[in-house]
Every structure is written in structure tokens, then in C-alpha cells.
Design an enzyme around this catalytic site. Structure first.
Site, PDB file in Angstrom:
ATOM      1  N   ASP A 133      -8.338   2.867 -33.952  1.00 54.12           N
ATOM      2  CA  ASP A 133      -7.875   4.014 -33.608  1.00 54.12           C
ATOM      3  C   ASP A 133      -7.513   3.663 -32.061  1.00 54.12           C
ATOM      4  O   ASP A 133      -6.384   4.198 -31.525  1.00 54.12           O
ATOM      5  CB  ASP A 133      -8.885   5.240 -33.470  1.00 54.12           C
ATOM      6  CG  ASP A 133      -9.234   5.411 -35.081  1.00 54.12           C
ATOM      7  OD1 ASP A 133      -8.377   5.139 -35.938  1.00 54.12           O
ATOM      8  OD2 ASP A 133     -10.112   6.309 -35.178  1.00 54.12           O
TER       9      ASP A 133
ATOM     10  N   GLU B  70     -17.224   4.896 -27.696  1.00 57.57           N
ATOM     11  CA  GLU B  70     -17.384   5.750 -28.776  1.00 57.57           C
ATOM     12  C   GLU B  70     -18.502   5.465 -29.674  1.00 57.57           C
ATOM     13  O   GLU B  70     -19.200   6.282 -30.054  1.00 57.57           O
ATOM     14  CB  GLU B  70     -15.908   5.786 -29.701  1.00 57.57           C
ATOM     15  CG  GLU B  70     -16.053   6.658 -30.959  1.00 57.57           C
ATOM     16  CD  GLU B  70     -14.582   7.046 -31.613  1.00 57.57           C
ATOM     17  OE1 GLU B  70     -14.657   7.554 -32.580  1.00 57.57           O
ATOM     18  OE2 GLU B  70     -13.721   7.127 -30.752  1.00 57.57           O
TER      19      GLU B  70
ATOM     20  N   TYR C   9     -19.884   7.770 -42.994  1.00 58.36           N
ATOM     21  CA  TYR C   9     -19.097   7.033 -42.325  1.00 58.36           C
ATOM     22  C   TYR C   9     -20.120   5.693 -42.299  1.00 58.36           C
ATOM     23  O   TYR C   9     -19.802   4.692 -42.514  1.00 58.36           O
ATOM     24  CB  TYR C   9     -18.385   7.391 -41.068  1.00 58.36           C
ATOM     25  CG  TYR C   9     -17.399   6.384 -40.740  1.00 58.36           C
ATOM     26  CD1 TYR C   9     -16.266   6.458 -40.849  1.00 58.36           C
ATOM     27  CD2 TYR C   9     -17.839   5.462 -39.984  1.00 58.36           C
ATOM     28  CE1 TYR C   9     -15.130   5.623 -40.553  1.00 58.36           C
ATOM     29  CE2 TYR C   9     -17.077   4.365 -39.419  1.00 58.36           C
ATOM     30  CZ  TYR C   9     -15.706   4.648 -39.577  1.00 58.36           C
ATOM     31  OH  TYR C   9     -14.819   3.878 -38.994  1.00 58.36           O
TER      32      TYR C   9
END
Length: 413
Positions: free
Chosen positions: A199, A187, A251
Site C-alpha cells: 500500500d 503502521e 488478517y
């Protein structure tokens, strides 16, 4: 009266059938198997993972299903029921950060990261179907990565995932921690999303009926019993339909601000501030005295106070004082809204309306800038609170939210 829209979780039989049917219709053959992984909802501990802090997620009953078959070359073919673009094809030899775009980056990234870690992973055909809402802050990307990770682990005999027993617990947590790190690398590097590891840990390492207390500094976990039904309570999830993306700049800016604050304070991470016996006043004063340091103060204040709220939340669960977590949820949302500035109008409306309708506590969950909120409600009040939130959205001209009830579900397998 506004009728709430619900997002049901498929049972395993339906999810596996959907993935198998898509695989057969696409490739004209049967897959070698179907693997699945859950989305997650974070009870508390937001934006703490990349700061070495604590988080407390549960795995959702909503899962991503991956039907997979090996190939004898290094080609990966992918199709998803949620994407209208048809089959995509990528050669693993060509896989590199920045070379694969869209949802395929999360899939190919897992195979790439496994190869980078020294595992012999070849090409494969893949068909995906999922009931994890996309863009809802419920970790659809981690569910996708984890479903592919456990599939490749099984098909190539890597021996990392172990099994999931009848009680919904993984038999090899150390191996799954390794797989979670692989998914994080996929990711971060392949998809370009600068997320922490909460996550992926939730999707791979959670346990049915438990919340996962994750120490993001060393990766240690503790499974905390979490059975709201036994207390006459339920966890209502509100998907605001205000889509967010971890790849966007906001973010990354928050993460960069925390890293800069830690650098100025001379600590390894903001977890060190949270653990400092002096409290956080010294750190906030020191930051304020640096050039433009005032802007960093509220970011640090959120992270440190949020880590403390995780500890208090777990203590309440350990003491069987579940009602006591409501005010902690409220305080978490206020901190995320005011100090970390990651809430939005839809999230605030959902939280405020849920509280006004009788929720014991409510907060945004996930990275923010859209996504979902959660509310602790009486088991008999679920429909009423959902109706009140839906009505509040309608009154303000906002798109209708969707709802689900979260229970602590099993991990990927």
C-alpha cells in the site's frame, strides 16, 4: 431501477482548498503548504506482499490532503474533516508503540519512525481532508501516512521524496522507497496493523498511467503501462460499504499461517516456494504431512498461485492483450474466496453481479473481510454494470455500495 452512488475524486485545487480552510479555521493561521497522497487499488497480487511475492497496484485519483505547519516544540496537533472528535494533541517525546490510538497513530507514527531512523523531525500542526473512502480496502491509511511523510520530508529538508514531474513520475524512487519503509513501520508498530508494504509503495512510488509491479522480496519496481481507455475498457471500483480493518485478528491470522508454513518448509518466505522449479506440489504435500498441516495447505496454494497470476497479468499487459487479464482476475477472486477465505457475502455479490452484467473479469481487492471489488468492463458499460451491482445489493437487502472509476494516477507529492 437502482441508481448507483458515485464517489468522485476531488481535483487538486479543491482538495488543497479544503485542507487549507480546515487548517485556518482550526489554528487561526495559514499552513506552510499542502501535500497529498493517493489511495490505491490492487489489480492483482493479494496477500503476497508479506510473503515476499509480487503485487500490481495503481494509485487512485482519490487523495488525502494534508495542510501542515512546523512548530518550535515537539507537540503534534491534528484535526481531520473525517473525524468529529476535534483537535488531538500528542507530544513526540511520549510517542511509542501502543501509546497513541486511533487515526492519530498513523500520523504520529510517521514522525516517530522518521525520528527512529535518525531524522530530526519536530512538532507540527496538521489538518487532514480526504476523498479516499475510509474502510473500503483502498488504503486510506497509507494515503494518510504518505501525505504526512512527504510533508515532513519537505518541511525538514530530508531530501527523500524528490518531486513529481509533469508526467506524474517521481524523480527519486530510492528516497521514496525509504519513506515507504518508514510508513510501513508506522503502521506495523505504532498503529498495530500487520500489513505488508504494498500500500505504501503504491502511494509513494506509483506513476501516472502505469501499474506498479512491486517485488516485495527486494523492493524493486517496474512501471507497466496501463491505459484501459485506449482499449475501450475501464476499471470499475465497487466499495461494498462492508467495512474492514487490518487491525483485526483475521488478517494477522493469515499472515501468521503463512509464516508458520514457511518455517515448516524451511524457506525464508512463500516466495521461495513460488520460485521453486519443482512447482508447489512438494510443499503442499510436505505441509499436509505435518501436525494440523492440512489447514496451511490452502493458504500456501493461494499465495503461490497468486504470484503466478501477477506474472501472467503483467505478461498480458506487455503483449497489449488487456482482455486476457479478465480470467486472471476471476481466478484470483476464487482463490481468495476459497483457499484464503478472506472474501465475504458483499464482495461475492459484487463480483458475481458484475460478471453477470458483462464484466470481463472481477475480483475483490485489498485485504478482504469487506472493502472493495474491481471489475474490468467496457468503457460504455460502466453505468450499466454499476446499476446491475447496485440492484443486486438492493435485492438482497444489503447496504447500497458506492462506485468509482479507477485510472492510474500520480504518487504522493
Amino acid at each position: 431501477m437502482t441508481t448507483p452512488v458515485w464517489t468522485p475524486a476531488w481535483d487538486r485545487t479543491e482538495g488543497e482548498r479544503r485542507a487549507r480552510d480546515l487548517f485556518g479555521a482550526t489554528y487561526g493561521a495559514a499552513p506552510e503548504g499542502v501535500w497529498s497522497a493517493p489511495g490505491r487499488v490492487n489489480l492483482i497480487g493479494e496477500h503476497t506482499d508479506y510473503n515476499g511475492g509480487l503485487a500490481l497496484p495503481i494509485a487512485l485519483p482519490h487523495r488525502t490532503y494534508a495542510a501542515v505547519a512546523r512548530r518550535d516544540d515537539d507537540v503534534v496537533r491534528l484535526v481531520s474533516a473525517q473525524e468529529p472528535s476535534g483537535v488531538r494533541e500528542v507530544r513526540l517525546a511520549d510517542a511509542a508503540p501502543g501509546a497513541v490510538g486511533g487515526w492519530a497513530a498513523y500520523v504520529v507514527g510517521v514522525a516517530w519512525a522518521l525520528r527512529e531512523a535518525g531524522h530530526a523531525v519536530g512538532g507540527f500542526d496538521l489538518a487532514i481532508d480526504s476523498c479516499v473512502p475510509f474502510g473500503a480496502g483502498l488504503s486510506s491509511s497509507a494515503a494518510l501516512e504518505a501525505s504526512v511523510a512527504v510533508a515532513l520530508d519537505a518541511l525538514h529538508g530530508l531530501g527523500l521524496a524528490g518531486t513529481v514531474d509533469a508526467a506524474g513520475a517521481a524523480t527519486d524512487d530510492a528516497g521514496r522507497a525509504t519513506l515507504a519503509a518508514v510508513c510501513v513501520r508506522a503502521e506495523n508498530e505504532m498503529a498495530g496493523a500487520p500489513t505488508g508494504g504494498m500500500d505504501q509503495a503504491a502511494s509513494l512510488r506509483a506513476r501516472a498511467g502505469h501499474a506498479l509491479l512491486l517485488d516485495c522480496r527486494d523492493g524493486a519496481v517496474r512501471h507497466v503501462p496501463f491505459d484501459l481507455a485506449a482499449h475501450g475498457l475501464a476499471l470499475l471500483v465497487v466499495d461494498t460499504r462492508a467495512e474492514h480493518s487490518h487491525v483485526d485478528g483475521e488478517y494477522a491470522q493469515r499472515r501468521a499461517a503463512c509464516e508458520e508454513a514457511a518455517r515448516r518448509l524451511g524457506v525464508g518466505s512463500l516466495r521461495d516456494v513460488a520460485d521453486d522449479p519443482r512447482g508447489d506440489a512438494w510443499a503442499l504435500e510436505a505441509l499436509a504431512a505435518t501436525p494440523d498441516g492440512e489447514a496451511l495447505v490452502p493458504r500456501v496454494r493461494h499465495v503461490v498461485s497468486e504470484i503466478a497470476r501477477v506474472t501472467a497479468f503483467v505478461a498480458a499487459l506487455d503483449a497489449d492483450a488487456v482482455e486476457a487479464v479478465g480470467p486472471l482476475m476471476d481466478a484470483s477472486h476464487a482463490s481468495l474466496r476459497d483457499d484464503y477465505a478472506v472474501s465475504c457475502r458483499e464482495l461475492d455479490v459484487a463480483v458475481d453481479a458484475a460478471r453477470a452484467a458483462g464484466a470481463r473479469g472481477a475480483r475483490m481487492t485489498g485485504g478482504g473481510f469487506g472493502g472493495s471489488a474491481i471489475a474490468l468492463v467496457g468503457a460504455d458499460d460502466v453505468a450499466g454494470v454499476a446499476g446491475a451491482v447496485a440492484a443486486a445489493f438492493a435485492e438482497r437487502g444489503l447496504a447500497a455500495p458506492a462506485f468509482a472509476v479507477a485510472v492510474a494516477a500520480p504518487p504522493a507529492g
